[in-house]
Design an enzyme around this catalytic site. Structure first.
Site, mmCIF file in Angstrom:
data_model
loop_
_atom_site.group_PDB
_atom_site.id
_atom_site.type_symbol
_atom_site.label_atom_id
_atom_site.label_comp_id
_atom_site.label_asym_id
_atom_site.label_seq_id
_atom_site.Cartn_x
_atom_site.Cartn_y
_atom_site.Cartn_z
ATOM 1 N N GLU A 33 -24.420 39.378 -68.461
ATOM 2 C CA GLU A 33 -25.530 39.238 -67.521
ATOM 3 C C GLU A 33 -25.151 38.209 -66.452
ATOM 4 O O GLU A 33 -24.936 37.064 -66.767
ATOM 5 C CB GLU A 33 -26.713 38.686 -68.435
ATOM 6 C CG GLU A 33 -27.993 38.637 -67.403
ATOM 7 C CD GLU A 33 -28.349 39.627 -66.436
ATOM 8 O OE1 GLU A 33 -28.420 40.835 -66.617
ATOM 9 O OE2 GLU A 33 -28.379 39.345 -65.172
ATOM 10 N N GLY A 38 -32.929 40.220 -68.911
ATOM 11 C CA GLY A 38 -34.207 41.176 -68.750
ATOM 12 C C GLY A 38 -34.340 41.786 -67.292
ATOM 13 O O GLY A 38 -35.094 42.724 -67.390
ATOM 14 N N GLY A 39 -33.781 41.344 -66.476
ATOM 15 C CA GLY A 39 -33.500 42.243 -65.274
ATOM 16 C C GLY A 39 -34.734 42.289 -64.523
ATOM 17 O O GLY A 39 -35.725 41.152 -64.593
ATOM 18 N N THR A 40 -34.619 43.200 -63.685
ATOM 19 C CA THR A 40 -35.801 43.169 -62.736
ATOM 20 C C THR A 40 -37.314 43.389 -63.311
ATOM 21 O O THR A 40 -38.196 42.373 -62.733
ATOM 22 C CB THR A 40 -35.527 44.749 -61.848
ATOM 23 O OG1 THR A 40 -34.214 44.659 -61.403
ATOM 24 C CG2 THR A 40 -36.618 44.617 -60.720
ATOM 25 N N CYS A 41 -37.335 44.117 -64.035
ATOM 26 C CA CYS A 41 -38.762 44.253 -64.849
ATOM 27 C C CYS A 41 -39.290 42.875 -65.064
ATOM 28 O O CYS A 41 -40.422 42.465 -64.932
ATOM 29 C CB CYS A 41 -38.763 45.387 -65.928
ATOM 30 S SG CYS A 41 -40.709 45.626 -66.656
ATOM 31 N N HIS A 443 -66.642 58.771 -76.595
ATOM 32 C CA HIS A 443 -67.681 58.495 -75.507
ATOM 33 C C HIS A 443 -67.728 56.732 -75.605
ATOM 34 O O HIS A 443 -68.069 56.265 -76.702
ATOM 35 C CB HIS A 443 -68.985 59.160 -75.955
ATOM 36 C CG HIS A 443 -69.898 58.900 -74.831
ATOM 37 N ND1 HIS A 443 -69.865 59.276 -73.457
ATOM 38 C CD2 HIS A 443 -71.203 57.784 -74.878
ATOM 39 C CE1 HIS A 443 -71.076 58.622 -73.012
ATOM 40 N NE2 HIS A 443 -71.663 57.862 -73.846
HETATM 41 C C1 LIG Z 1 -41.974 44.912 -57.305
HETATM 42 C C2 LIG Z 1 -41.603 45.743 -58.415
HETATM 43 C C3 LIG Z 1 -42.609 46.248 -59.396
HETATM 44 C C4 LIG Z 1 -42.193 47.180 -60.373
HETATM 45 N N1 LIG Z 1 -43.337 47.652 -61.381
HETATM 46 C C5 LIG Z 1 -42.807 48.588 -62.153
HETATM 47 C C6 LIG Z 1 -43.789 48.919 -63.136
HETATM 48 O O1 LIG Z 1 -45.128 48.556 -62.924
HETATM 49 N N2 LIG Z 1 -43.657 49.922 -63.948
HETATM 50 C C7 LIG Z 1 -42.144 50.408 -64.107
HETATM 51 O O2 LIG Z 1 -42.030 51.014 -64.966
HETATM 52 N N3 LIG Z 1 -41.401 49.935 -63.216
HETATM 53 C C8 LIG Z 1 -41.566 48.988 -62.281
HETATM 54 N N4 LIG Z 1 -40.682 48.501 -61.396
HETATM 55 C C9 LIG Z 1 -39.248 49.200 -61.783
HETATM 56 C C10 LIG Z 1 -38.442 48.428 -62.905
HETATM 57 O O3 LIG Z 1 -38.520 47.093 -62.594
HETATM 58 C C11 LIG Z 1 -37.138 48.812 -62.861
HETATM 59 O O4 LIG Z 1 -37.177 50.346 -62.820
HETATM 60 C C12 LIG Z 1 -36.369 48.481 -64.035
HETATM 61 O O5 LIG Z 1 -36.547 47.173 -64.243
HETATM 62 C C13 LIG Z 1 -34.898 49.181 -64.199
HETATM 63 O O6 LIG Z 1 -34.289 48.284 -65.074
HETATM 64 P P1 LIG Z 1 -32.490 48.566 -65.356
HETATM 65 O O7 LIG Z 1 -32.593 48.495 -66.538
HETATM 66 O O8 LIG Z 1 -32.213 49.653 -64.520
HETATM 67 O O9 LIG Z 1 -31.908 47.197 -64.517
HETATM 68 P P2 LIG Z 1 -32.522 45.866 -64.120
HETATM 69 O O10 LIG Z 1 -33.715 45.540 -64.806
HETATM 70 O O11 LIG Z 1 -32.443 45.837 -62.789
HETATM 71 O O12 LIG Z 1 -31.378 44.840 -64.682
HETATM 72 C C14 LIG Z 1 -30.235 44.904 -64.449
HETATM 73 C C15 LIG Z 1 -29.397 43.718 -64.460
HETATM 74 O O13 LIG Z 1 -28.162 43.796 -64.679
HETATM 75 C C16 LIG Z 1 -27.514 42.419 -64.013
HETATM 76 N N5 LIG Z 1 -26.106 42.788 -63.303
HETATM 77 C C17 LIG Z 1 -26.149 43.621 -62.195
HETATM 78 N N6 LIG Z 1 -24.889 43.611 -61.957
HETATM 79 C C18 LIG Z 1 -24.170 42.743 -62.847
HETATM 80 C C19 LIG Z 1 -22.828 42.644 -62.969
HETATM 81 N N7 LIG Z 1 -21.911 42.959 -61.906
HETATM 82 N N8 LIG Z 1 -22.585 41.911 -63.856
HETATM 83 C C20 LIG Z 1 -23.381 41.459 -65.033
HETATM 84 N N9 LIG Z 1 -24.766 41.632 -64.844
HETATM 85 C C21 LIG Z 1 -25.126 42.314 -63.639
HETATM 86 C C22 LIG Z 1 -28.788 42.046 -63.101
HETATM 87 O O14 LIG Z 1 -28.698 40.430 -62.828
HETATM 88 C C23 LIG Z 1 -29.998 42.544 -63.761
HETATM 89 O O15 LIG Z 1 -30.159 41.525 -64.804
HETATM 90 C C24 LIG Z 1 -40.861 47.458 -60.629
HETATM 91 C C25 LIG Z 1 -39.975 47.171 -59.654
HETATM 92 C C26 LIG Z 1 -40.299 46.246 -58.941
HETATM 93 C C27 LIG Z 1 -39.175 45.790 -57.723
#
Ligand SMILES: Cc1cc2nc3c(=O)[nH]c(=O)nc-3n(C[C@H](O)[C@H](O)[C@H](O)COP(=O)(O)OP(=O)(O)OC[C@H]3O[C@@H](n4cnc5c(N)ncnc54)[C@H](O)[C@@H]3O)c2cc1C
Length: 461
Positions: A33, A38-41, A443
Site C-alpha cells: 500500500e 483501506g483505499g478510496t472507500c 407494516h
Molecule cells: C466521493 C466518493 C464517494 C463514494 N461513495 C460510494 C458509495 O457510497 N458506495 C460505493 O459502493 N462506492 C462509493 N464510491 C466508490 C468506491 O469508493 C470505490 O469504488 C472503491 O473504493 C473501489 O475500491 P478499489 O478496491 O478499486 O480500490 P481503492 O479503494 O481505490 O484502493 C486502491 C488502493 O491502492 C493503492 N495503490 C494505488 N497504486 C498503488 C501502487 N502502485 N502501489 C501500492 N499501492 C497502490 C491506493 O493508495 C489505494 O489505497 C465512492 C467514491 C467516491 C470518490
C-alpha cells in the site's frame, strides 16, 4: 529477492480480503500500500461522505423541527466537529484494515509504491518481490480534465474535500453526477451557497429522465443552483475566489464562488504501475483489460476493483474478490457477467437502483422483440414516507411480460437504498415478481408497497 505465493498491490476493497484468504490456507502473501490502508472507500469515498451525509441529514431535520413539533433556536453548524466525526469514522476503518493485515499470519505488509519489473516480479522500496500470482487492486482517483484555466485556480477534489473544516461561502461543483450531487446537498445543508455546473442537459445523465428530473427538484427545493448545458467549461480567478465560465465565447456566462470542486469522473491508478514491463494491456482510458474471471491478458495476473473498469463501487470491488477467491480456492466458475448492476446515490432521499433503467429496457425490447411491463409510483402515496414527512421521489419497476422476471428498478425515496434489495434478490433468484406479491411484508415500511405497486404494471411501449 523475496518470494511469495501471491502479491497483492493495493489495499482497497478487494486486496485485503484476498490476502487474508491466501494467508488462511497457509500461503505466503505480500500486500503493498502506497498511501492509506483501506483505499478510496475508507479514506476519501463512501465512509467519510456517508458520515458527512448523516451530519447534513441531522442538520436538515433539525431545521424542519417546526414541522415535527419542536423548535430549535440559534442552531449553528460547527464544521470542525462535523469533520472530526467524519475523521473518526474513516480512522476506525483505516486502522481496522491495517491492524487486520499486520496481525495476519503469513501476510507481509509493505508500505511503498509498487511497480512491475516483469510479469511475476514487483519492485517496492528498491526491493524485488516475486510471486506466481499477482493481484492488482490499485483503484482510481478524481479526474482533473484539462479545461482552460484549471491550473490557474485552486480546485478541490473528493480527496481534498476531506480536509475542509470550514464552511465554503459559495461552493461551485463542476459535475452533476453521483459524487457531485452528494457533496452539493450536504454542503447546502451545512449552510453554503451551492451551484452545480453540468455539461449535459440533465443531472445524473445515465438515469432515466424522470429520475433525473426528480433529483433536480429535490436539490432545487433546497436552494441549490443548477446550471445545465455548460458545453465548454473554463475556470478563472475572480475577486479572491473562482469563476466558472459556461461556454467558450468571449462574453461567456459565468458563476463566481469562493471554492470549486471538480467532480467530473475518475481515472484508474494504472499509469505509474509499470504495466508495460509486464505486458499488461489497458484500454484507451487506462483501465486494465480483464476477462470474465478478472484475469488480465498475462496469465497469473488479475485486476480487481475500479482499475479494471468493470465496476466503480465498493461492492463491485468486493464482489471481484469473491469471484477470484471462489474460482481459485473453491474451484468454482464465477463470472463478472453474472452480476446484476446495483448501486445507490446518497442524496436525501436516496436513490436505490438495480438492473436496467427504463431507457435500457426500451432499447432491449426494441432489439429483441420481447415485451415488458412497467410501473411508476410516487413516494407521496407511500404511507411510511408520509408518516416520516419525507414524500419526495418515486418508485419505478420494469418486468419481462413473459417470464415475469424483474428487469430493473429505481427507488428514489426514503429507504430506497434498502428497499431496492428486495427487487435485487428476486432478480438473482430469477423469481417472477409474483413471488413478492405473495410475501407478507412488515407494516409500516416502504417495502410493503412493492406488491401493491407491482399490481399496477402496464405494457411498456
Ligand atoms: C466521493 C466518493 C464517494 C463514494 N461513495 C460510494 C458509495 O457510497 N458506495 C460505493 O459502493 N462506492 C462509493 N464510491 C466508490 C468506491 O469508493 C470505490 O469504488 C472503491 O473504493 C473501489 O475500491 P478499489 O478496491 O478499486 O480500490 P481503492 O479503494 O481505490 O484502493 C486502491 C488502493 O491502492 C493503492 N495503490 C494505488 N497504486 C498503488 C501502487 N502502485 N502501489 C501500492 N499501492 C497502490 C491506493 O493508495 C489505494 O489505497 C465512492 C467514491 C467516491 C470518490
Amino acid at each position: 529477492m523475496k518470494h511469495f505465493d501471491a502479491i497483492v498491490i493495493g489495499t482497497g476493497q478487494a486486496g485485503p480480503s484476498l490476502a487474508a484468504r491466501f494467508a488462511a490456507v497457509g500461503k505466503t502473501v505480500a500486500i503493498i500500500e502506497r498511501q492509506k490502508f483501506g483505499g478510496t472507500c475508507v479514506n476519501t469515498g463512501c465512509i467519510p461522505t456517508k458520515t458527512l451525509v448523516a451530519s447534513a441529514y441531522a442538520i436538515h431535520t433539525a431545521r424542519r423541527g417546526a414541522e415535527y413539533g419542536f423548535e430549535t433556536s440559534d442552531m449553528r453548524v460547527d464544521m470542525k466537529r462535523v469533520k472530526a466525526r467524519k475523521d473518526a469514522a474513516s480512522a476506525r476503518s483505516n486502522k481496522g484494515v491495517e491492524q487486520w493485515l499486520r496481525g495476519t499470519k503469513n501476510c507481509t505488509v509493505i508500505q511503498g509504491h509498487a511497480r512491475f519489473q516483469s510479469p511475476n516480479a514487483v519492485i517496492v522500496n528498491d526491493e524485488v518481490l516475486q510471486a506466481e500470482r499477482v493481484y492488482i487492486n490499485v483503484g482510481g482517483r478524481a479526474s482533473v480534465p484539462g479545461m482552460p484555466g484549471v491550473h490557474d485556480v485552486p480546485f478541490l477534489t473528493n480527496s481534498s474535500m476531506m480536509d475542509i473544516d470550514f464552511l465554503p461561502e459559495h461552493l461551485i461543483i463542476v459535475g452533476g453526477s453521483y459524487v457531485g450531487l452528494e457533496f452539493a446537498q450536504m454542503y447546502r445543508r451545512f449552510g453554503s451557497e451551492v451551484t452545480i455546473v453540468e455539461m449535459g442537459p440533465r443531472l445524473i445523465g445515465r438515469e432515466d429522465e424522470d429520475i433525473s428530473q426528480a433529483a433536480r427538484e429535490i436539490l432545487h427545493a433546497e436552494g441549490i443552483n443548477i446550471r445545465l448545458n455548460a458545453k465548454c467549461i473554463s475556470l478563472a480567478k475572480r475577486d479572491g475566489g473562482v469563476a466558472v465560465r459556461m461556454d467558450c465565447s468571449e462574453d461567456a456566462k459565468e458563476v463566481s464562488g469562493t471554492h470549486v470542486l471538480l467532480a467530473v469522473g475518475r481515472v484508474p491508478n494504472t499509469s505509474d504501475l509499470g504495466l508495460e514491463r509486464a505486458g499488461i494491456t489497458t484500454d484507451q482510458r487506462g483501465y486494465i483489460v480483464v476477462d470474465d474471471q478478472l484475469q488480465t491478458n498475462v496469465p497469473g495476473i488479475w485486476a480487481l476493483g475500479d482499475c479494471n473498469g468493470r465496476g466503480a463501487f465498493t461492492h463491485t470491488s468486493y464482489n471481484d474478490y469473491e469471484i477470484v477467491a471462489d474460482n481459485l480456492f473453491n474451484a468454482e466458475h464465477r463470472r463478472v457477467s453474472d452480476r446484476i448492476p446495483a448501486y445507490a446515490l446518497y442524496i436525501d432521499p436516496p436513490l436505490g437502483r438495480c438492473g436496467m433503467t427504463e431507457t435500457e429496457v426500451k432499447a432491449e425490447i426494441r432489439k429483441s422483440g420481447r415485451r415488458a411491463l412497467s410501473v411508476k409510483y410516487p413516494m407521496s402515496k407511500v404511507s411510511r414516507a408520509y408518516e416520516k414527512g419525507e414524500t419526495q421521489g418515486l418508485i419505478k419497476i420494469a418486468v419481462d411480460a413473459e417470464t415475469k422476471q424483474i428487469l430493473g428498478a429505481a427507488i428514489l425515496g426514503v429507504g430506497g437504498d434498502e428497499a431496492i434489495h428486495i427487487l435485487l434478490d428476486a432478480m438473482y433468484a430469477k423469481a417472477p415478481y409474483t413471488v413478492i406479491q405473495r410475501a407478507m411484508h412488515i407494516h409500516p415500511t416502504v417495502s410493503e408497497y412493492l406488491p401493491t405497486i407491482l399490481a399496477k404494471l402496464e405494457p411498456l411501449t
